[in-house]
Design an enzyme around this catalytic site. Structure first.
Site, PDB file in Angstrom:
ATOM      1  N   TRP A 186     -23.417  11.065 -17.760  1.00 47.41           N
ATOM      2  CA  TRP A 186     -23.497  11.348 -16.325  1.00 47.41           C
ATOM      3  C   TRP A 186     -24.737  12.177 -16.033  1.00 47.41           C
ATOM      4  O   TRP A 186     -25.141  13.022 -16.833  1.00 47.41           O
ATOM      5  CB  TRP A 186     -22.256  12.106 -15.859  1.00 47.41           C
ATOM      6  CG  TRP A 186     -20.951  11.383 -16.030  1.00 47.41           C
ATOM      7  CD1 TRP A 186     -19.943  11.717 -16.887  1.00 47.41           C
ATOM      8  CD2 TRP A 186     -20.522  10.213 -15.339  1.00 47.41           C
ATOM      9  NE1 TRP A 186     -18.905  10.830 -16.768  1.00 47.41           N
ATOM     10  CE2 TRP A 186     -19.228   9.893 -15.825  1.00 47.41           C
ATOM     11  CE3 TRP A 186     -21.091   9.401 -14.359  1.00 47.41           C
ATOM     12  CZ2 TRP A 186     -18.491   8.809 -15.367  1.00 47.41           C
ATOM     13  CZ3 TRP A 186     -20.365   8.304 -13.900  1.00 47.41           C
ATOM     14  CH2 TRP A 186     -19.090   8.020 -14.383  1.00 47.41           C
ATOM     15  N   TRP A 219     -17.447  11.050 -11.748  1.00 44.96           N
ATOM     16  CA  TRP A 219     -16.439  10.806 -10.722  1.00 44.96           C
ATOM     17  C   TRP A 219     -15.667  12.068 -10.358  1.00 44.96           C
ATOM     18  O   TRP A 219     -15.191  12.222  -9.228  1.00 44.96           O
ATOM     19  CB  TRP A 219     -15.465   9.712 -11.171  1.00 44.96           C
ATOM     20  CG  TRP A 219     -14.704   9.995 -12.440  1.00 44.96           C
ATOM     21  CD1 TRP A 219     -15.046   9.637 -13.702  1.00 44.96           C
ATOM     22  CD2 TRP A 219     -13.445  10.691 -12.558  1.00 44.96           C
ATOM     23  NE1 TRP A 219     -14.103  10.065 -14.615  1.00 44.96           N
ATOM     24  CE2 TRP A 219     -13.109  10.700 -13.949  1.00 44.96           C
ATOM     25  CE3 TRP A 219     -12.580  11.284 -11.650  1.00 44.96           C
ATOM     26  CZ2 TRP A 219     -11.948  11.304 -14.426  1.00 44.96           C
ATOM     27  CZ3 TRP A 219     -11.421  11.892 -12.121  1.00 44.96           C
ATOM     28  CH2 TRP A 219     -11.110  11.899 -13.493  1.00 44.96           C
ATOM     29  N   ASN A 246     -10.274   4.071   4.613  1.00 47.70           N
ATOM     30  CA  ASN A 246     -10.057   3.732   3.213  1.00 47.70           C
ATOM     31  C   ASN A 246     -11.146   2.838   2.627  1.00 47.70           C
ATOM     32  O   ASN A 246     -11.599   3.050   1.498  1.00 47.70           O
ATOM     33  CB  ASN A 246      -8.700   3.050   3.033  1.00 47.70           C
ATOM     34  CG  ASN A 246      -8.394   2.758   1.572  1.00 47.70           C
ATOM     35  OD1 ASN A 246      -8.264   3.681   0.775  1.00 47.70           O
ATOM     36  ND2 ASN A 246      -8.314   1.482   1.215  1.00 47.70           N
ATOM     37  N   GLU A 256       0.837  -1.204   0.000  1.00 43.75           N
ATOM     38  CA  GLU A 256       0.000   0.000   0.000  1.00 43.75           C
ATOM     39  C   GLU A 256       0.870   1.252   0.000  1.00 43.75           C
ATOM     40  O   GLU A 256       0.539   2.253  -0.643  1.00 43.75           O
ATOM     41  CB  GLU A 256      -0.931  -0.005   1.217  1.00 43.75           C
ATOM     42  CG  GLU A 256      -1.944  -1.133   1.222  1.00 43.75           C
ATOM     43  CD  GLU A 256      -2.906  -1.064   0.046  1.00 43.75           C
ATOM     44  OE1 GLU A 256      -3.323   0.054  -0.327  1.00 43.75           O
ATOM     45  OE2 GLU A 256      -3.228  -2.134  -0.513  1.00 43.75           O
ATOM     46  N   TRP A 316     -10.057   7.492  -7.674  1.00 45.00           N
ATOM     47  CA  TRP A 316     -11.402   7.749  -8.180  1.00 45.00           C
ATOM     48  C   TRP A 316     -11.613   7.071  -9.530  1.00 45.00           C
ATOM     49  O   TRP A 316     -12.673   6.488  -9.802  1.00 45.00           O
ATOM     50  CB  TRP A 316     -11.670   9.254  -8.276  1.00 45.00           C
ATOM     51  CG  TRP A 316     -12.206   9.796  -6.990  1.00 45.00           C
ATOM     52  CD1 TRP A 316     -11.500  10.381  -5.977  1.00 45.00           C
ATOM     53  CD2 TRP A 316     -13.575   9.760  -6.560  1.00 45.00           C
ATOM     54  NE1 TRP A 316     -12.334  10.714  -4.938  1.00 45.00           N
ATOM     55  CE2 TRP A 316     -13.619  10.352  -5.266  1.00 45.00           C
ATOM     56  CE3 TRP A 316     -14.752   9.311  -7.121  1.00 45.00           C
ATOM     57  CZ2 TRP A 316     -14.802  10.489  -4.544  1.00 45.00           C
ATOM     58  CZ3 TRP A 316     -15.944   9.436  -6.411  1.00 45.00           C
ATOM     59  CH2 TRP A 316     -15.960  10.019  -5.137  1.00 45.00           C
ATOM     60  N   TRP A 356       1.982   2.039  -3.423  1.00 46.24           N
ATOM     61  CA  TRP A 356       0.944   2.577  -4.308  1.00 46.24           C
ATOM     62  C   TRP A 356       1.152   4.071  -4.528  1.00 46.24           C
ATOM     63  O   TRP A 356       0.884   4.593  -5.613  1.00 46.24           O
ATOM     64  CB  TRP A 356      -0.424   2.301  -3.695  1.00 46.24           C
ATOM     65  CG  TRP A 356      -1.595   2.860  -4.454  1.00 46.24           C
ATOM     66  CD1 TRP A 356      -2.235   4.037  -4.213  1.00 46.24           C
ATOM     67  CD2 TRP A 356      -2.264   2.267  -5.581  1.00 46.24           C
ATOM     68  NE1 TRP A 356      -3.272   4.225  -5.103  1.00 46.24           N
ATOM     69  CE2 TRP A 356      -3.315   3.161  -5.963  1.00 46.24           C
ATOM     70  CE3 TRP A 356      -2.094   1.094  -6.296  1.00 46.24           C
ATOM     71  CZ2 TRP A 356      -4.163   2.887  -7.026  1.00 46.24           C
ATOM     72  CZ3 TRP A 356      -2.952   0.829  -7.360  1.00 46.24           C
ATOM     73  CH2 TRP A 356      -3.969   1.718  -7.708  1.00 46.24           C
TER      74      TRP A 356
END
Length: 455
Positions: free
Chosen positions: A297, A350, A332, A266, A373, A269
Site C-alpha cells: 500500500w 482500505w 450506496n 439488501e 470495504w 445483507w
C-alpha cells in the site's frame, strides 16, 4: 422475585443499538417481569478503537432524546450513564436492587465481551436481525462466508416473526437511580457545527414514517437504487443502524409489495455481515485473504486528504466525498465508486477509507462497514476480484450522475451533461476545480501490477 419491602425487584433494560419501543423483545420481557429501569451507557472504553465516530454521535443525541420522550409517555424514564458497560451495569444492579439485565443480542465484539462479563446477570433477546443472530449455519455448524449461500439458507427462516407492538405502559421502580444529562455528553458539534446540514431526522417516529413512505415505492427500488441523482434508496440505513426500527418490522412492511425482493436481499445483507463477524471479530482490522498482507500500500497523506475533501479531480468521486462530509451519508453506488478509487486508483490501504467512513457516516455498522470495504478491495472472504477496477467517469455516465454532481460540486454546476463527468478531457475544467490526481489508465496499470505481485 421480591425485593426490599415486599415489592418486585426491578429489571434493567439495557439499550444499545436498539433505540425503539416497538418490536423490542427485551423490553417486552423486562416489562413482564415487573418494574423496569431503562438505561443507556455511553461506552467509549469497551469498543477501543471502534468507539462510535462523530457523525454517529450526532445521530445518537437525537435518537436518545426521542427515546427518552417516548419512555416518559409510558410513565418511565431513560437513565444515562457513561463508562465501561459491564462495570456501569454491575453498579446499577447493586444501586437499584435489580436482579437482571435484559438486552438485545448484538454481534459487535465489544458488546459480546460485555455480555460475557455480565454472565448470568444478563438475559439476551433476539430482535435486531431477521433470524436469530448466529442461527444461520452450514451443515457443519459454521457461519456462512459467502452471501449467496447465506441468502439461500436464510430462506428456511423467512418470513421472520411478526413484530410485537410497544407496551402501552411501563411499571416504574420504587426509586430511580441517578443519571447523566444528555447535554453534558456533548455529542453535538458546536464550534463549528459541522452537522448543520446532516441527512435525516433521528427517532423512532421518523423511522416508522420512513418505512411507510418507502413501502409505497419499494417496487421501483431495483430500477432506481443505483441512480445517485434520484431518491431511489430507502433512507432507512441510519434508523436500522441505531435500531430505531427492527429489520423484521421493515421486512413485513415491504414483503407484501410487488417486486420487493431486491430490497429484501439488501436488508438481509445486514444479517450476513453480523454473522460473518461472529467468526471473524477482527475483520475490520485484518485482511480476510492472507495474500493481501503482502500488498504494498502507498503512504500518500496528501492524496488521502484530497480524497477525504473531495478534491481528486474526478467529479463523481468528489461529489460523493463532499456529500459524506456535509450530510453524514452517501449514496450506496457512490460509496462503491469512492472506495474503489481510494483502494485501486490511489493504492491506499482500505483500512484508511474504512476508518474515515466510520467517523463520518451516521449509519456506520461495524459489520457492514468492514465487509463492504473488504468486498471492494478484494481482500475479503466474500469479495470482488482485485482486477475489477471501477472507471469513475464511466460509472458517472452510466448512472446519470450529472445533477448529483451539480448539487455537491457547485464549481461544475454550469457544465453540460455531456461534459460534467470528465471536464478535464473535454477541455472545460474551471480554474477553481482540480485536475485529476492521477490518470485512469495509469492508475489501472499500477493497480493491476500490485495485484500480480501478491498472487
Amino acid at each position: 422475585m421480591k425485593g426490599m419491602g415486599g415489592m418486585t425487584a426491578p429489571s434493567l433494560l439495557w439499550f444499545r443499538q436498539d433505540l425503539r419501543l416497538a418490536d423490542h423483545p427485551a423490553l417486552v420481557a423486562a416489562a413482564a417481569a415487573g418494574p423496569v429501569i431503562p438505561v443507556y451507557v455511553l461506552d467509549d472504553e469497551g469498543p477501543g478503537d471502534w468507539a462510535i465516530g462523530g457523525a454517529q454521535r450526532w445521530w445518537l443525541h437525537g435518537s436518545l432524546a426521542s427515546l427518552a420522550k417516548d419512555l416518559e409517555a409510558l410513565g418511565s424514564r431513560l437513565i444515562l450513564r457513561r463508562g465501561r458497560s459491564e462495570a456501569v451495569l454491575a453498579n446499577l444492579l447493586e444501586e437499584s436492587g435489580a436482579e437482571r439485565v435484559h438486552a438485545t443480542k448484538h454481534g459487535e465484539p465489544w458488546w459480546r465481551a460485555a455480555d460475557a462479563a455480565l454472565g448470568e446477570r444478563i438475559e439476551l433477546h433476539d430482535g435486531n436481525h431477521l433470524a436469530p443472530l448466529g442461527s444461520i449455519c452450514t451443515g457443519g455448524g459454521k457461519h456462512y462466508r459467502i452471501y449467496g449461500s447465506f441468502w439461500k439458507a436464510l430462506q428456511g427462516s423467512l418470513p421472520p416473526e411478526k413484530p410485537v407492538p410497544a407496551p402501552k405502559k411501563l411499571t416504574a421502580p420504587a426509586r430511580w437511580p441517578k443519571g447523566d444529562k444528555l447535554a453534558d455528553w456533548h455529542l453535538l458539534p458546536t464550534k463549528p457545527d459541522w452537522a448543520s446540514d446532516f441527512h435525516g431526522t433521528p427517532g423512532e417516529a421518523t423511522a416508522q414514517n420512513t418505512v411507510r413512505a418507502f413501502a409505497a415505492k419499494v417496487g421501483d427500488y431495483e430500477a432506481h437504487r443505483n441512480l445517485p441523482a434520484e431518491e431511489g434508496t430507502s433512507g432507512l440505513s441510519p434508523h436500522l443502524h441505531h435500531g430505531e426500527v427492527s429489520p423484521r418490522a421493515v421486512w413485513h412492511a415491504m414483503a407484501g409489495h410487488k417486486d420487493a425482493e431486491k430490497f429484501l436481499r439488501e436488508l438481509a445483507w445486514r444479517d450476513f455481515t453480523d454473522n460473518l463477524t461472529l467468526d471473524l471479530p477482527d475483520y475490520a482490522d485484518r485482511n480476510g485473504r492472507p495474500a493481501f498482507d503482502k500488498m504494498k500500500w502507498r503512504k500518500a497523506p496528501k492524496e488521502l486528504r484530497a480524497w477525504q475533501q473531495g478534491r481528486t479531480g474526478y467529479p463523481i468521486v468528489d461529489a460523493g466525498m463532499r456529500q459524506l462530509w456535509q450530510s453524514g451519508w452517501m449514496h450506496n453506488r457512490v460509496r462503491m465508486i469512492t472506495a474503489s478509487f481510494l483502494i485501486k486508483h490511489l493504492l491506499i490501504d482500505w483500512r484508511e477509507g474504512e476508518r474515515w467512513f466510520w467517523d463520518t457516516l451516521v449509519d456506520a455498522d461495524y459489520g457492514n462497514n468492514s465487509v463492504n470495504w473488504q468486498w471492494i478491495a478484494g481482500s475479503g472472504v466474500d469479495a470482488n476480484m482485485w482486477s475489477r477496477i471501477m472507471t469513475p467517469i464511466g460509472q458517472s455516465e452510466k448512472f446519470a450522475a450529472a445533477d448529483y454532481i451539480r448539487r455537491w460540486v457547485p464549481e461544475l454546476a454550469d457544465l453540460s451533461d455531456a461534459h460534467i463527468h470528465d471536464p478535464e478531457t473535454n477541455g472545460v475544467r474551471p480554474d477553481n476545480y482540480p485536475a485529476p490526481i492521477i490518470g485512469h489508465r495509469e492508475a489501472r496499470e499500477r493497480a493491476l501490477a500490485a495485484g500480480r505481485a501478491i498472487r
